[in-house]
Write a protein that holds these residues in place. Structure first.
Motif, PDB file in Angstrom:
ATOM      1  N   GLU A 199       0.826  -1.213   0.000  1.00 40.98           N
ATOM      2  CA  GLU A 199       0.000   0.000   0.000  1.00 40.98           C
ATOM      3  C   GLU A 199       0.858   1.260   0.000  1.00 40.98           C
ATOM      4  O   GLU A 199       0.533   2.238  -0.681  1.00 40.98           O
ATOM      5  CB  GLU A 199      -0.939  -0.002   1.201  1.00 40.98           C
ATOM      6  CG  GLU A 199      -2.038  -1.031   1.099  1.00 40.98           C
ATOM      7  CD  GLU A 199      -3.012  -0.957   2.252  1.00 40.98           C
ATOM      8  OE1 GLU A 199      -3.022   0.062   2.971  1.00 40.98           O
ATOM      9  OE2 GLU A 199      -3.771  -1.915   2.430  1.00 40.98           O
ATOM     10  N   LEU A 256       2.267   1.676  -3.450  1.00 43.01           N
ATOM     11  CA  LEU A 256       1.221   2.168  -4.345  1.00 43.01           C
ATOM     12  C   LEU A 256       0.946   3.652  -4.114  1.00 43.01           C
ATOM     13  O   LEU A 256       0.815   4.423  -5.081  1.00 43.01           O
ATOM     14  CB  LEU A 256      -0.060   1.355  -4.131  1.00 43.01           C
ATOM     15  CG  LEU A 256      -1.211   1.631  -5.086  1.00 43.01           C
ATOM     16  CD1 LEU A 256      -0.818   1.283  -6.519  1.00 43.01           C
ATOM     17  CD2 LEU A 256      -2.434   0.845  -4.670  1.00 43.01           C
ATOM     18  N   ILE A 280       0.675   6.762 -11.644  1.00 44.25           N
ATOM     19  CA  ILE A 280      -0.666   6.228 -11.903  1.00 44.25           C
ATOM     20  C   ILE A 280      -1.684   7.295 -11.546  1.00 44.25           C
ATOM     21  O   ILE A 280      -1.429   8.194 -10.747  1.00 44.25           O
ATOM     22  CB  ILE A 280      -0.923   4.938 -11.089  1.00 44.25           C
ATOM     23  CG1 ILE A 280      -0.713   5.169  -9.598  1.00 44.25           C
ATOM     24  CG2 ILE A 280      -0.034   3.803 -11.563  1.00 44.25           C
ATOM     25  CD1 ILE A 280      -1.042   3.967  -8.736  1.00 44.25           C
ATOM     26  N   GLU A 293      -6.853   4.314 -11.236  1.00 43.86           N
ATOM     27  CA  GLU A 293      -6.001   3.127 -11.166  1.00 43.86           C
ATOM     28  C   GLU A 293      -5.522   2.903  -9.725  1.00 43.86           C
ATOM     29  O   GLU A 293      -5.459   1.769  -9.252  1.00 43.86           O
ATOM     30  CB  GLU A 293      -4.804   3.286 -12.099  1.00 43.86           C
ATOM     31  CG  GLU A 293      -3.952   2.044 -12.213  1.00 43.86           C
ATOM     32  CD  GLU A 293      -2.822   2.187 -13.212  1.00 43.86           C
ATOM     33  OE1 GLU A 293      -2.037   1.219 -13.319  1.00 43.86           O
ATOM     34  OE2 GLU A 293      -2.698   3.247 -13.862  1.00 43.86           O
ATOM     35  N   TYR A 294      -5.226   3.993  -9.021  1.00 46.29           N
ATOM     36  CA  TYR A 294      -4.790   3.882  -7.632  1.00 46.29           C
ATOM     37  C   TYR A 294      -5.875   3.254  -6.778  1.00 46.29           C
ATOM     38  O   TYR A 294      -5.625   2.321  -6.015  1.00 46.29           O
ATOM     39  CB  TYR A 294      -4.419   5.271  -7.087  1.00 46.29           C
ATOM     40  CG  TYR A 294      -4.204   5.302  -5.588  1.00 46.29           C
ATOM     41  CD1 TYR A 294      -3.060   4.755  -5.027  1.00 46.29           C
ATOM     42  CD2 TYR A 294      -5.151   5.880  -4.744  1.00 46.29           C
ATOM     43  CE1 TYR A 294      -2.863   4.783  -3.651  1.00 46.29           C
ATOM     44  CE2 TYR A 294      -4.968   5.915  -3.377  1.00 46.29           C
ATOM     45  CZ  TYR A 294      -3.819   5.358  -2.832  1.00 46.29           C
ATOM     46  OH  TYR A 294      -3.623   5.386  -1.478  1.00 46.29           O
ATOM     47  N   ARG A 300      -6.383  -0.512  -7.684  1.00 47.08           N
ATOM     48  CA  ARG A 300      -5.308  -1.376  -7.159  1.00 47.08           C
ATOM     49  C   ARG A 300      -5.347  -1.458  -5.639  1.00 47.08           C
ATOM     50  O   ARG A 300      -5.072  -2.503  -5.058  1.00 47.08           O
ATOM     51  CB  ARG A 300      -3.947  -0.865  -7.619  1.00 47.08           C
ATOM     52  CG  ARG A 300      -3.725  -1.080  -9.100  1.00 47.08           C
ATOM     53  CD  ARG A 300      -2.351  -0.659  -9.502  1.00 47.08           C
ATOM     54  NE  ARG A 300      -2.160  -0.820 -10.929  1.00 47.08           N
ATOM     55  CZ  ARG A 300      -0.975  -0.979 -11.487  1.00 47.08           C
ATOM     56  NH1 ARG A 300       0.116  -0.983 -10.744  1.00 47.08           N
ATOM     57  NH2 ARG A 300      -0.875  -1.123 -12.783  1.00 47.08           N
ATOM     58  N   VAL A 317      -7.953  -3.934  -4.671  1.00 52.64           N
ATOM     59  CA  VAL A 317      -7.481  -5.311  -4.884  1.00 52.64           C
ATOM     60  C   VAL A 317      -6.511  -5.717  -3.777  1.00 52.64           C
ATOM     61  O   VAL A 317      -6.587  -6.842  -3.249  1.00 52.64           O
ATOM     62  CB  VAL A 317      -6.815  -5.439  -6.277  1.00 52.64           C
ATOM     63  CG1 VAL A 317      -6.091  -6.746  -6.411  1.00 52.64           C
ATOM     64  CG2 VAL A 317      -7.858  -5.281  -7.376  1.00 52.64           C
ATOM     65  N   LEU A 318      -5.621  -4.808  -3.394  1.00 57.35           N
ATOM     66  CA  LEU A 318      -4.668  -5.122  -2.337  1.00 57.35           C
ATOM     67  C   LEU A 318      -5.374  -5.389  -1.009  1.00 57.35           C
ATOM     68  O   LEU A 318      -5.047  -6.344  -0.297  1.00 57.35           O
ATOM     69  CB  LEU A 318      -3.667  -3.974  -2.144  1.00 57.35           C
ATOM     70  CG  LEU A 318      -2.573  -3.861  -3.165  1.00 57.35           C
ATOM     71  CD1 LEU A 318      -1.753  -2.591  -2.900  1.00 57.35           C
ATOM     72  CD2 LEU A 318      -1.665  -5.075  -3.100  1.00 57.35           C
TER      73      LEU A 318
END
Length: 102
Positions: free
Chosen positions: A71, A74, A83, A87-88, A91, A94-95
């Motif tokens: 995290e 990211l 990004i 998109e951030y 993702r 998903v994380l």
């Protein structure tokens, strides 16, 4: 007479092992095993202490585990502009959904 002198000379020059102290030679490898074990113990102890109290950058744990979490990586990429926000957030979702202890 020569036999007595020869025996005396052999016993005198043969050293302590001729007088029944041959077992002393088994202590030499034991001594070196203890010295090497002590060195290994002190090195690993100092490494553990170094890792437990933080390295040069103040982070904890061994070097291969000091990397930031996924995290934080990211969020750094988002802050740098690598990004975009959609998109951030995708993702990040998903994380957080795939955490091992979720």
């Amino acid at each position: 007479m020569f036999a007595t002198l020869a025996t005396t000379a052999v016993v005198t020059h043969a050293g302590p092992w001729a007088a029944g102290f041959g077992w002393v030679f088994f202590l030499i490898p034991v001594f070196w095993f203890l010295v090497i074990g002590l060195i290994i113990f002190l090195v690993t102890r100092s490494r553990r202490r170094y890792w437990a109290h933080g390295g040069p950058d103040g982070s904890y744990g061994p070097p291969w585990m000091r990397a930031g979490s996924a995290e934080s990586t990211l969020s750094e990429r988002f802050a740098k502009g690598d990004i975009d926000e959609t998109e951030y957030r995708a993702r990040l979702e998903v994380l957080r959904a795939n955490r091992p202890n979720a």
